[in-house]
Design an enzyme around this catalytic site. Structure first.
Site, PDB file in Angstrom:
ATOM      1  N   ALA A   1       3.042   9.506 150.635  1.00 23.44           N
ATOM      2  CA  ALA A   1       3.092   8.274 151.412  1.00 23.44           C
ATOM      3  C   ALA A   1       2.255   7.184 150.720  1.00 23.44           C
ATOM      4  O   ALA A   1       1.336   7.491 149.967  1.00 23.44           O
ATOM      5  CB  ALA A   1       2.540   8.532 152.820  1.00 23.44           C
ATOM      6  N   THR A   2       2.601   5.950 150.961  1.00 30.64           N
ATOM      7  CA  THR A   2       3.841   5.545 151.595  1.00 30.64           C
ATOM      8  C   THR A   2       4.894   5.294 150.526  1.00 30.64           C
ATOM      9  O   THR A   2       4.564   4.954 149.392  1.00 30.64           O
ATOM     10  CB  THR A   2       3.661   4.257 152.429  1.00 30.64           C
ATOM     11  OG1 THR A   2       3.209   3.214 151.547  1.00 30.64           O
ATOM     12  CG2 THR A   2       2.665   4.468 153.543  1.00 30.64           C
TER      13      THR A   2
ATOM     14  N   LYS B   1      -8.503   7.681 144.146  1.00 29.22           N
ATOM     15  CA  LYS B   1      -8.068   6.418 143.577  1.00 29.22           C
ATOM     16  C   LYS B   1      -8.468   5.260 144.488  1.00 29.22           C
ATOM     17  O   LYS B   1      -8.818   5.448 145.656  1.00 29.22           O
ATOM     18  CB  LYS B   1      -6.559   6.421 143.329  1.00 29.22           C
ATOM     19  CG  LYS B   1      -5.683   6.629 144.568  1.00 29.22           C
ATOM     20  CD  LYS B   1      -4.240   6.947 144.155  1.00 29.22           C
ATOM     21  CE  LYS B   1      -3.328   7.083 145.376  1.00 29.22           C
ATOM     22  NZ  LYS B   1      -2.952   5.808 145.961  1.00 29.22           N
TER      23      LYS B   1
ATOM     24  N   ASP C   1      -1.334  10.908 148.617  1.00 29.31           N
ATOM     25  CA  ASP C   1      -1.996  10.320 149.796  1.00 29.31           C
ATOM     26  C   ASP C   1      -1.544  10.867 151.144  1.00 29.31           C
ATOM     27  O   ASP C   1      -1.475  10.112 152.124  1.00 29.31           O
ATOM     28  CB  ASP C   1      -1.803   8.800 149.781  1.00 29.31           C
ATOM     29  CG  ASP C   1      -2.446   8.130 148.588  1.00 29.31           C
ATOM     30  OD1 ASP C   1      -3.106   8.831 147.793  1.00 29.31           O
ATOM     31  OD2 ASP C   1      -2.266   6.916 148.432  1.00 29.31           O
TER      32      ASP C   1
ATOM     33  N   CYS D   1       2.301   3.498 147.601  1.00 31.60           N
ATOM     34  CA  CYS D   1       1.673   4.373 146.617  1.00 31.60           C
ATOM     35  C   CYS D   1       2.648   5.328 145.939  1.00 31.60           C
ATOM     36  O   CYS D   1       2.486   5.655 144.767  1.00 31.60           O
ATOM     37  CB  CYS D   1       0.543   5.154 147.284  1.00 31.60           C
ATOM     38  SG  CYS D   1      -0.767   4.086 147.917  1.00 31.60           S
TER      39      CYS D   1
END
Length: 489
Positions: A150-151, A122, A32, A155
Site C-alpha cells: 500500500a498504497t 524509508k 508499507d 508507495c
C-alpha cells in the site's frame, strides 16, 4: 477496471504493455503494510483486510520456496514528524502519525515477520529512494521483484517504477495492493501495466513463486546415464522414492556412497567406477536430488532414515558407508543408529551452533542453481570450479538443475543448526576421516578437534586438495579412499 478501447489503442500504438521476463531469482517486496496503512483508525489508513490476506499467501509461498521477503515501512523521527524538514509531510500532514516506535509503523499483525526477513525503513514513497534496497536485492542475486502493499497509487507505484529503473524485472500483484479509493488504485495499475511492470493476479503470482523449485533434467543429462556402468535401482523411504546407481559386482562388499549438497549420484561416477575391483559401490541420489523424489524434510534424521531404507530395501549385508561433505554428515548420523562394517567420511562440514559458518554461502549455491536452470555449460561451471576435470564440469552443468532449491536451502541451514560433533564422537570404529589439506571446510584446527573427539578414527590428509577432494586431487584422494576400503574388507 473499465476498458477504454480508444485509450488502449493509443497505448498499443505507442508500443507500451509488453510482457516482463520472469527470472529465476525473485524477491518479494511488501510495501508499507503497517497498521498506519491497513487499519482505518489511523489518519493514513484504510481497511486493507483483503490485501493483507493476499499478501500473507504470497509470504507463505515465498517462505516455502526460500525466496527473500523484504518488508518496508515509513518511519519518522520525532524531529522529522514534528518539524518542517520533510517536504512530503507539508503536503500530506496526516503522515506525521508514522512516528518511529509507534503502533502506526508496526507491521500488520496478520503478517508474520521472521528474523530472516529484511526490513527497509524509508522516508519517502519509493522503497528505493535513500535506502539500501537496490544494493540488498543485488547482493541477493535478485532478477525479478514481486511487489505488493500500500498504497497502490503512492508507495507501490513509486517502488515498482524505481525497481524497473534499478534494473529488475517487476511484477505487481493486483489483489495484494490496496488504496484508499478505487480510482487512484485502478489508474496506478493501468499505468504500471502499460509502462513499467506486469500487473498479475494472485494465482499467477503464487504459481510463479512456486515454480522456483521446479527441478529439470534435459535429454543430454538423461543420456549421460547411458555412459555409466551401473544399474538403476529404486527403494522407498516412507513416501519418498529414492534412486540408486548400483555398480556391482553383486557379490562384492556393498559400499553405499552418499554425495554432497548439490551432487546427484551421477556426479560421483568417476569415483565409483574406480572402486569396482575392490567393492560394490552403490551411489544414492539423496532425496531432492537427481532422480529421487522431493521430500518434506531435509534434516539429518530424515537423511539417515533414507540410508536405512536403502540398506534394507536392497538387502545390503554388512555394508560400508562412504560420504562426501553433506554425505559424510549423513554417514556419521546413520552410523550412530545401527552397526555397519565401517565408515569413510570425506571432508564433512564441521559448522554448527556456536561455530564458524559454512564457508560457501547459500546465495552462492542458489546462484549456481539459477545458472543451471536457465541453462549453463562447462565453461561457466569452470569459473566456479576451475580445478575440476572437464567431464565433471560437464556433468555439473547438465545435472545441477535436478537439485531442489528447498533441499539445498534446508540442508545449508542444517549445516549451521545441526552440529557434526554431536554425532562424530559416537561413530564407532573402524572409521576413516579424509580431508583436504587446503579445505576451508575442514581446517587444520577442525581436523585436530576431529582427532581429539574420536580417537579411534584414522585421519588422512589429502595434500593440496580443497573441500572437493576427489575433484581437486583425484589420484591422491582416490588412492586414500581405496586404502581405507581395503582396511575395511
Amino acid at each position: 477496471m473499465p476498458v477504454d478501447e480508444g485509450l488502449d489503442s493509443v497505448y498499443d500504438r505507442a508500443g507500451f504493455g509488453a510482457s516482463v521476463p520472469r527470472g529465476s531469482r525473485p524477491a518479494l517486496v511488501v510495501v508499507d503494510l503497517t497498521r498506519g496503512f491497513t487499519e482505518p483508525g489511523f489518519p493514513s489508513g484504510a481497511d486493507l483486510t483483503a490485501e493483507v490476506t493476499a499478501t500473507a499467501a504470497l509470504v507463505a509461498e515465498a517462505r516455502r520456496q526460500d525466496i527473500p521477503v523484504i518488508y518496508t515501512a515509513i518511519s519518522y523521527t520525532p524531529a522529522e514528524a514534528d518539524g518542517d524538514a520533510v517536504a512530503w509531510l507539508r503536503k500530506a500532514p496526516g503522515m506525521r502519525a508514522l512516528r518511529e516506535g509507534s503502533d502506526a509503523v508496526a507491521l500488520d499483525p496478520r503478517l508474520e515477520q521472521r528474523e530472516s526477513d529484511h526490513l527497509i525503513l524509508k522516508k519517502g514513497a519509493s522503497a528505493f529512494h535513500g535506502t539500501s534496497l537496490a544494493a540488498l536485492l543485488t547482493s541477493l542475486g535478485t532478477d525479478t521483484v514481486v511487489v505488493c502493499g500500500a498504497t497502490t497509487s503512492g508507495c507501490v507505484r513509486a517502488t515498482a517504477v524505481d525497481a524497473v529503473q534499478s534494473g529488475f524485472n517487476t511484477l505487481v500483484v493486483r489483489e495484494a495492493c490496496g488504496d484508499r479509493a478505487a480510482g487512484p488504485h485502478d489508474a496506478a495499475l493501468f499505468d504500471l501495466q502499460a509502462k513499467y511492470a506486469d500487473v498479475v493476479g494472485l494465482d499467477d503470482a503464487l504459481a510463479y513463486l512456486s515454480e522456483q523449485d521446479r527441478r529439470t533434467l534435459g535429454q543430454p543429462a538423461l543420456a549421460d546415464l547411458g555412459d555409466v556402468p551401473a544399474t538403476s535401482r529404486w527403494v522407498t523411504s516412507g513416501s519418498v522414492r529414492l534412486h540408486v546407481l548400483d555398480y556391482g559386482p553383486s557379490d562384492g562388499v556393498p559400499v553405499l556412497v552418499l554425495p554432497g549438497i548439490t551432487s546427484p549420484a551421477v556426479t560421483m561416477d568417476f569415483v565409483a567406477r574406480e572402486l569396482t575391483d575392490l567393492v560394490r559401490p552403490l551411489v544414492l541420489d539423496v532425496r531432492g536430488r537427481g532422480l529421487s523424489d522431493d521430500a518434506p524434510d531435509y534434516d539429518l534424521a530424515s537423511y539417515a532414515a533414507d540410508v536405512e531404507a536403502v540398506v534394507d530395501g536392497l538387502g545390503l549385508r554388512d555394508p560400508i558407508l562412504f560420504g562426501h561433505s553433506m554425505g559424510a554428515r549423513i554417514a556419521a548420523r546413520a552410523a550412530t543408529s545401527r552397526p555397519y562394517r565401517g565408515t569413510v567420511l570425506a571432508d564433512p562440514p564441521l559448522s554448527g551452533p556456536g561455530r564458524a559458518p559454512y564457508p560457501t554461502t547459500l546465495d552462492a549455491f542458489l546462484g549456481q542453481l539459477a545458472q543451471a536452470r536457465r541453462g549453463t555449460d562447462a565453461d561457466e561451471v569452470a569459473l566456479s570450479w576451475p580445478r575440476w576435470p572437464r567431464r565433471e564440469q560437464e556433468l555439473r552443468a547438465r545435472w545441477l538443475s535436478s537439485c531442489s532449491r528447498s533441499a539445498i536451502a534446508a540442508t545449508h541451514a542444517g549445516f549451521e543448526s545441526e552440529d557434526f560433533f554431536d554425532d562424530w564422537p559416537k561413530v564407532p570404529a573402524p572409521t576413516y576421516f579424509l580431508y583436504g589439506g587446503a579445505s576451508p571446510v575442514v581446517t587444520a584446527d577442525g581436523a585436530a578437534e576431529a582427532a581429539e573427539r574420536n580417537p579411534s578414527a584414522e585421519l588422512v590428509e589429502i595434500p593440496g586438495a580443497g573441500h572437493m577432494i576427489f575433484w581437486d586431487e583425484p589420484e591422491a584422494a582416490l588412492g586414500a579412499l581405496r586404502e581405507a576400503l581395503r582396511k575395511l574388507l
